[in-house]
Design an enzyme around this catalytic site. Structure first.
Site, PDB file in Angstrom:
ATOM      1  N   MET A   1      24.447   9.047   2.016  1.00  0.00           N
ATOM      2  CA  MET A   1      24.333  10.270   2.801  1.00  0.00           C
ATOM      3  C   MET A   1      24.593   9.983   4.285  1.00  0.00           C
ATOM      4  O   MET A   1      25.211  10.788   4.981  1.00  0.00           O
ATOM      5  CB  MET A   1      22.949  10.903   2.603  1.00  0.00           C
TER       6      MET A   1
ATOM      7  N   GLU B   1       0.814  -1.220   0.000  1.00  0.00           N
ATOM      8  CA  GLU B   1       0.000   0.000   0.000  1.00  0.00           C
ATOM      9  C   GLU B   1       0.849   1.272   0.000  1.00  0.00           C
ATOM     10  O   GLU B   1       0.432   2.306  -0.530  1.00  0.00           O
ATOM     11  CB  GLU B   1      -0.949   0.009   1.204  1.00  0.00           C
TER      12      GLU B   1
ATOM     13  N   LYS C   1     -17.411  -1.216   5.985  1.00  0.00           N
ATOM     14  CA  LYS C   1     -17.900  -2.168   4.991  1.00  0.00           C
ATOM     15  C   LYS C   1     -19.420  -2.162   4.868  1.00  0.00           C
ATOM     16  O   LYS C   1     -19.953  -2.275   3.768  1.00  0.00           O
ATOM     17  CB  LYS C   1     -17.397  -3.576   5.352  1.00  0.00           C
TER      18      LYS C   1
ATOM     19  N   PHE D   1     -11.038  -7.848  13.601  1.00  0.00           N
ATOM     20  CA  PHE D   1      -9.945  -8.262  12.717  1.00  0.00           C
ATOM     21  C   PHE D   1      -9.653  -7.163  11.695  1.00  0.00           C
ATOM     22  O   PHE D   1     -10.557  -6.629  11.075  1.00  0.00           O
ATOM     23  CB  PHE D   1     -10.314  -9.575  12.010  1.00  0.00           C
ATOM     24  N   GLN D   2      -8.398  -6.849  11.542  1.00  0.00           N
ATOM     25  CA  GLN D   2      -7.942  -5.783  10.642  1.00  0.00           C
ATOM     26  C   GLN D   2      -8.616  -4.446  10.936  1.00  0.00           C
ATOM     27  O   GLN D   2      -8.872  -3.654  10.030  1.00  0.00           O
ATOM     28  CB  GLN D   2      -8.118  -6.189   9.172  1.00  0.00           C
TER      29      GLN D   2
END
Lengths: 182, 590
Positions: free
Chosen positions: B484, B52, B164, B114-115
């Protein structure tokens, strides 16, 4: 330890400007999470919150009004105002301290327990401060006191010797003097 | 026109009504209804990323190279938390991104489902605004508002969190309407106040040592702002420098261009900034990479600051003339006022100023010791520039030395051609950003100038590039170090290279081949031109492993906590000088 370097972007708080205490009024959409948005912005950027109060003030328009008392240098205070102003749900921010000596009031509930001479003294002083008794038994009072923060501080300081048990304060509600709204 | 439909249908309808053509995303449980709608339509093209974080950077690249809003769709929980780095990156660099996140059904919110995660809570400080939609009838309005907020004023990322059950629920869809006028609280000021503009133009006209200092705000304002800037700069004859984010707004080939300023900016740009008497900042925010030591920053100048965001004004540097407005409008007004003035600027003073600048230029601050044996990273970028400058090319970068060298050695002539993570400094930005850019410009040459460490941070997106046949070219300046970090360790920590050497780098050629892409490698200066040409001509995505000198440093450099006239220059630096230049106090800064 060597002294911290001054004049770097990382040590802006080391500027020598004296901190000032300002009261801000903020008109916002009363939507879920707006309090944490405002509080999160202030804490995330390291600004002080000395007092914060909020409540819905215009029910039909879903508007809430925050009163925030904050301390900072003039540059920081300008930032606080600008950062608040650019938030999406914020309609207006007014620095009441800049506008003029604002009207500031606070309410406190003060519980005092005791008997005998101290109890009588507490009640007598409450009358002088125009605090009203909203709960009582033979061994305690709960006073309701309204006024400027300094008056409440003074009242609490006196009650400390007279059996002070606990205090609950609302924080400051404020508005500018004169006939105009924010 | 209001219509009844499901929440998931509304999402697609709102995206198409907003003119969205490309959507970067990754499916998951909490966004399945939306993915089901995506499957049944052809208006919005979904690009499946491999993580993502890559989706948000791809959307950023798409947005920066087109001026449109980048759109992302991810699932709840880990989908949303993976997007956080990209959102923060977009916030810091003011990139318009709309990120739609799935959420567990409303009745489960707060139950540690969940999630589940508190997406609006987590993304509150890293978005311009965010919404949790708890009523399907609010969804269409919120989606349109999200686009309006993302792209108007100072652009930025927004999140719309959609549970949802809301995606399944049926409600009333409303079109975009005229939200610009209708928005109840967010109406950024675009036109600046005339009196302060007049004062600013007066100050410009009486300047003896003026300097334009421009930033990403000019680019965000649109191509017209760059055109107006060019006109104003040429009309005034003033020198111009820009921040990392502002490269391309003014053509680098022009004689009034001084190069980038700041920590790794050119000697002439930084010295001009130190010595100017009137500074005209347009759309830059006095970042600490630019200012160095604040109280020694451009000490003698009258400062004009044009910014669309009032909170950028007087944040780091106190300015004399704040001009709040959109760069396009402000530049239009400035041009008009400048043309209306009868008297011209002080020609003799300007001549002396340019003479001084030419002396600084003669210092040739980007010079480096060339080599016939190993490829110097600066040389690699010079050759890359020479071989691509006449092409339709877009450049993205990762973060580190290669990024600064790219800013120094690649010359940008047009806005929206340069995509880099400036504010947040996100390693792993460049490859997904190149993918987003290539999608927007399928026929153009898109090059990700990368480092060997940064590229590994989002290397999985190679798979995306291959799947969608996006011929991005990844040009890795491979020195086997986090360059760097190593440079700072050399300068500040007594050459102790703690964890900055990468012991087991992959074979990038085989890695490319494993993904189904083309792998190339070059380690000789003499072979470089041909190899770069092969890379450009290759039809598919390429990983080009350019083996460069491992211990090269990026100069010039203003050490943290130092002023612009205290720069370290490459050819003059000895270890003793470095030790002297960076005091104990500088070491605590980043």
């Amino acid at each position: 330890m060597s002294e911290k370097p001054t004049g770097s972007a990382y040590f802006l708080e080391e500027r020598k400007d004296a901190p000032e205490r300002h009261t801000l009024s903020i008109l916002v959409d009363n939507e879920p999470g707006v309090l944490s948005r405002i509080a999160g912005l202030l804490s995330g950027r390291g600004y002080n919150i000395d007092s914060l109060t909020v409540s819905e003030t215009e029910h039909e328009k879903h508007l809430s009004r925050f009163t925030i008392v904050t301390t900072g240098t003039p540059m920081v205070l300008e930032q606080v105002k600008n950062q608040l102003e650019r938030m999406v749900p914020v309609h207006r921010v007014v620095d009441l301290t800049v506008v003029g000596e604002p009207l500031e009031r606070e309410l406190a509930l003060v519980k005092v327990a005791g008997t005998g001479e101290k109890r009588i003294e507490a009640l007598r002083l409450a009358e002088i401060f125009r605090a009203s008794v909203i709960d009582a038994s033979t061994s305690h009072f709960v006073f309701e006191i309204t006024g400027r923060s300094s008056k409440i501080e003074q009242f609490i300081a006196i009650m400390r010797d007279l059996g002070l048990v606990e205090i609950s304060r609302t924080g400051i509600a404020a508005m500018a003097r004169g006939g105009q709204g924010m | 026109m209001a219509r009844t439909m499901t929440g998931a249908e509304m999402v697609i309808k709102a995206l198409t009504d907003q003119g969205v053509e490309v959507l970067f995303g990754y499916p998951g449980g909490a966004v399945l209804p939306i993915y089901d709608e995506i499957y049944q339509q052809e208006k919005v093209r979904h690009i499946l990323v491999r993580q993502e974080g890559g989706a948000v950077h791809a959307a950023e690249g798409y947005a920066r190279s087109t001026g449109k809003v980048g759109v992302v769709l991810v699932t709840s929980g880990p989908g949303a938390t993976n997007a956080v780095t990209g959102l923060t990156d977009a916030l810091m660099d003011s990139i318009p991104v709309v990120c739609l996140t799935g959420q567990v059904p409303t009745h489960l919110i707060g139950n540690d489902a969940f999630q589940e995660c508190d997406t609006v809570g987590i993304t509150r400080p890293c978005t311009k605004h965010n919404w949790l939609v708890k009523n399907v009838d609010d969804l269409a309005r919120v989606l349109h508002e999200a686009f309006y907020i993302a792209k108007s004023g100072r652009p930025g990322p927004v999140v719309v969190d959609i549970p949802k059950d809301i995606q399944f629920a049926t409600g009333t869809y409303v079109g975009p309407g005229d939200i610009q006028i209708a928005h109840k609280s967010y109406r950024p000021k675009l036109k600046a106040d005339q009196p302060v503009l007049q004062r600013a133009v007066d100050a410009m006209a009486s300047a003896k040592r003026p300097l334009f200092y421009t930033g990403g705000g000019v680019i965000n304002s649109g191509p017209k702002a760059s055109q107006l800037l060019r006109e104003l700069v040429r009309l005034t004859g003033f020198p111009i420098t820009s921040t990392l984010m502002g490269l391309g707004a003014y053509p680098a080939s022009d004689k009034q261009w001084l190069g980038m300023l700041g920590m790794h900016g050119t000697y002439e740009a930084n010295m001009a900034m130190h010595g100017c008497d009137v500074m005209i900042n347009i759309g830059a925010r006095f970042d600490d990479r630019i200012t160095g030591r604040i109280d020694a920053f451009s000490p003698g100048s009258t400062k004009i600051h044009v910014d669309i965001d009032p909170s950028s004004i007087n944040k780091n540097v106190k300015v004399d003339m704040p001009v709040v407005g959109d760069a396009t409008y402000v530049l239009e007004d400035m041009l008009r006022l400048w043309k209306a003035r009868g008297t011209g600027p002080d020609k003799a003073a300007h001549k002396a100023w340019w003479k001084q600048i030419d002396q600084w230029r003669a210092r040739d601050c980007l010079a480096y010791k060339s080599s016939g044996e190993v490829i110097m990273p600066q040389y690699a970028l010079q050759r890359l520039h020479e071989l691509t400058k006449n092409k339709d090319v877009y450049i993205t970068t990762e973060v580190g030395q290669h990024q600064m060298w790219a800013a120094q050695f690649l010359k940008f002539e047009e806005p929206n051609r340069w995509m880099t993570s400036g504010g947040l400094g996100t390693m792993g930005y460049g490859l997904p950003a190149a993918i987003g850019t290539q999608l927007a410009h399928p026929k153009s040459l898109v090059i990700d100038v990368a480092g060997d460490a940064s590229i590994l941070m989002n290397i999985q997106e190679m798979s995306t590039a291959v799947q969608y046949r996006l011929p991005v070219k990844i040009f890795i300046l491979n020195n086997q170090y986090m360059g760097m970090v190593r440079q700072w360790q050399q300068l500040l920590h007594g050459n102790r290279y703690s964890e900055s050497y990468t012991e087991s780098l992959p074979d990038f050629v085989k890695l490319a081949e494993a993904y189904g892409a083309i792998g190339m490698k070059c380690d000789k200066p003499a072979d470089l031109d041909d190899a770069i040409k092969d890379m450009i001509d290759a039809k598919g995505p390429v990983i080009f492993d350019c083996r460069v000198a491992s211990l090269a440093n990026c100069f010039p450099m203003i050490p943290s906590g130092k002023a612009h006239n205290e720069m370290l220059l490459g050819d003059a630096v000895s270890e003793a000088e470095i030790e002297k230049a960076i005091g104990t106090e500088g070491k605590v800064l980043v």
